[in-house]
Design a protein around this motif. Structure first.
Motif, PDB file in Angstrom:
ATOM      1  N   THR A  30       0.778  -1.228   0.000  1.00 29.20           N
ATOM      2  CA  THR A  30       0.000   0.000   0.000  1.00 29.20           C
ATOM      3  C   THR A  30       0.816   1.287   0.000  1.00 29.20           C
ATOM      4  O   THR A  30       0.283   2.339  -0.282  1.00 29.20           O
ATOM      5  CB  THR A  30      -0.924   0.020   1.231  1.00 29.20           C
ATOM      6  N   GLN A  32       2.658   4.185  -1.332  1.00 30.46           N
ATOM      7  CA  GLN A  32       2.660   4.656  -2.718  1.00 30.46           C
ATOM      8  C   GLN A  32       3.639   5.774  -2.978  1.00 30.46           C
ATOM      9  O   GLN A  32       3.556   6.454  -3.986  1.00 30.46           O
ATOM     10  CB  GLN A  32       1.247   5.112  -3.112  1.00 30.46           C
ATOM     11  N   GLU A  39      -0.202  18.196  -1.028  1.00 29.74           N
ATOM     12  CA  GLU A  39      -1.285  17.349  -1.523  1.00 29.74           C
ATOM     13  C   GLU A  39      -0.888  15.894  -1.362  1.00 29.74           C
ATOM     14  O   GLU A  39       0.077  15.469  -1.982  1.00 29.74           O
ATOM     15  CB  GLU A  39      -1.523  17.621  -3.007  1.00 29.74           C
ATOM     16  N   PRO A  40      -1.625  15.124  -0.584  1.00 28.15           N
ATOM     17  CA  PRO A  40      -1.303  13.702  -0.481  1.00 28.15           C
ATOM     18  C   PRO A  40      -1.451  12.987  -1.827  1.00 28.15           C
ATOM     19  O   PRO A  40      -0.873  11.942  -2.025  1.00 28.15           O
ATOM     20  CB  PRO A  40      -2.337  13.175   0.527  1.00 28.15           C
ATOM     21  N   GLU A  42      -3.780  11.147  -3.686  1.00 28.14           N
ATOM     22  CA  GLU A  42      -4.193   9.758  -3.510  1.00 28.14           C
ATOM     23  C   GLU A  42      -3.568   8.770  -4.498  1.00 28.14           C
ATOM     24  O   GLU A  42      -3.333   9.093  -5.652  1.00 28.14           O
ATOM     25  CB  GLU A  42      -5.707   9.678  -3.644  1.00 28.14           C
ATOM     26  N   ALA A  43      -3.295   7.565  -4.023  1.00 33.98           N
ATOM     27  CA  ALA A  43      -2.705   6.532  -4.854  1.00 33.98           C
ATOM     28  C   ALA A  43      -3.686   6.110  -5.944  1.00 33.98           C
ATOM     29  O   ALA A  43      -4.892   6.197  -5.762  1.00 33.98           O
ATOM     30  CB  ALA A  43      -2.348   5.322  -3.997  1.00 33.98           C
ATOM     31  N   HIS A  45      -5.985   3.775  -8.253  1.00 39.53           N
ATOM     32  CA  HIS A  45      -6.798   2.611  -7.894  1.00 39.53           C
ATOM     33  C   HIS A  45      -6.240   1.377  -8.594  1.00 39.53           C
ATOM     34  O   HIS A  45      -6.794   0.923  -9.592  1.00 39.53           O
ATOM     35  CB  HIS A  45      -8.255   2.833  -8.314  1.00 39.53           C
TER      36      HIS A  45
ATOM     37  N   ARG B 154     -10.214   7.551 -11.080  1.00 43.93           N
ATOM     38  CA  ARG B 154     -10.581   8.511 -10.045  1.00 43.93           C
ATOM     39  C   ARG B 154     -11.701   9.448 -10.536  1.00 43.93           C
ATOM     40  O   ARG B 154     -12.684   9.682  -9.863  1.00 43.93           O
ATOM     41  CB  ARG B 154      -9.355   9.328  -9.661  1.00 43.93           C
TER      42      ARG B 154
END
Lengths: 204, 204
Positions: A30, A32, A39-40, A42-43, A45, B154
DNA sequence: CATTTATGTCAGTCTTGTTGACATATCTCA
DNA sequence: TGAGATATGTCAACAAGACTGACATAAATG
């Protein structure tokens, strides 16, 4: 046995190489990697990305086996499918659906015509058009192919729940390029690929 | 402008040929022809069949554009992707995931190695194995590619509803050949493709 | 030590995509 | 009516990526 299936019998490798994962540039699972502070971001999908790959791989494998009996390939399948679904389709419309060059289309279309799976007529209002339809043989093959693919979908819905039908459709539609969605929706709804209105039922 | 995009500007044909649908072997819309008395034998899910086709078409188009910059193709993408996701993958495992021949794999893998995107090490417990990992450059490219595909996913979920994530996953998993699902699930969960257990975190 | 397994490689073929160039018939508009 | 635009067809060459069959080598395994 072909070479594609290698010597090893198991569908999933069975070598129990415990050390195989002493990775060099390793990362796993998990984590990434941070993209840029603040800004994180997001990983991706990864699950859906990979499921789409595997699902599509199996989805086209069924027709491929049938097509091989006829000496046809996937390209023939696509042509046959959309002509069967939309009798009277023109070359330009087909090119627009398939997104290939007319030379590529012509090669497979010529074979389908020569071998009696697709018929051509000249348009009456515009005699430059070639209106494509399936012959009874073409229709039979198209439906056999749709049959196995439909059967996979049917089984998937039966196993995972019929309630998934609508969510799955909406997800897949949303995966399509936004500007194309309206056209695709019309096409799937049985609409005339050339226009915005519903399918004019084939005049008997 | 290339030839693939024809002369006509519109993404959907605009010729208003009213007569184009005077089909010969015509059928249209929802009538699916009776298969054999007794069992109505439900019609195939044409909507999902076609949505899968169009969604996949656009799904791979994004990476294709990036890959072209590097002189790579889809085959390179697949290899890079799974090696990035599973450092230490062996040739046999990769062959099992991709379902291609070793000759086909070798061609693209050789290029990726020669150009410094993938590195090989010899296994320690079994020195016949070649353990594949991405170099930093390979990892960067793999993540850039996963980035655009992840972005499409996303956006699809943002537009069609985040609640679709789980149903979409379950549907796609169910579309996979039953015997393969367990292996695919493990793989996606980050598990070792060779075994049943979860990913042994890369030893630092 | 014989066999099996994992990998590498040569050589040829096929499908399906591409480009570029050109030909023909037909329609549309000034 | 005639000039252009449009729809289709076709030739030739090329590239990616799959396939087959055959064979080679190194390492593990019994």
């Amino acid at each position: 046995m072909t070479q594609a299936a290698r010597t090893r019998p198991a569908p999933i490798p069975d070598a129990a190489n415990e050390d195989a994962r002493e990775a060099g540039y390793a990362h796993a699972g998990t984590d990434q990697g941070e993209p840029a502070r603040g800004e994180p971001a997001e990983a991706p999908h990864y699950d859906l990305i990979e499921l789409l790959f595997f699902a599509y791989r199996d989805f086209v494998a069924d027709p491929d086996r049938i097509l091989a009996e006829y000496g046809f390939g996937r390209a023939h399948h696509r042509v046959l499918h959309f002509v069967d679904r939309h009798p009277g389709l023109t070359i330009a419309e087909l090119l627009d659906i398939l997104r290939i060059t007319k030379q590529s289309l012509n090669r497979v279309l010529k074979e389908l015509i020569e071998q009696g799976y697709i018929a051509q007529r000249t348009g009456t209002s515009d005699r430059r058009h070639r209106l494509l339809t399936c012959t009874p043989e073409g229709r039979a093959l198209a439906q056999r192919l749709a049959g196995v693919q439909g059967e996979r979908v049917r089984r998937a819905l039966a196993e995972a729940g019929p309630a998934l039908r609508d969510p799955a459709s909406r997800f897949l539609l949303a995966m399509i390029e936004p500007g194309e969605r309206a056209g695709v929706s019309r096409l799937i709804a049985g609409g005339d690929p050339a226009r915005g209105d519903p399918a004019p039922e084939a005049t008997p």
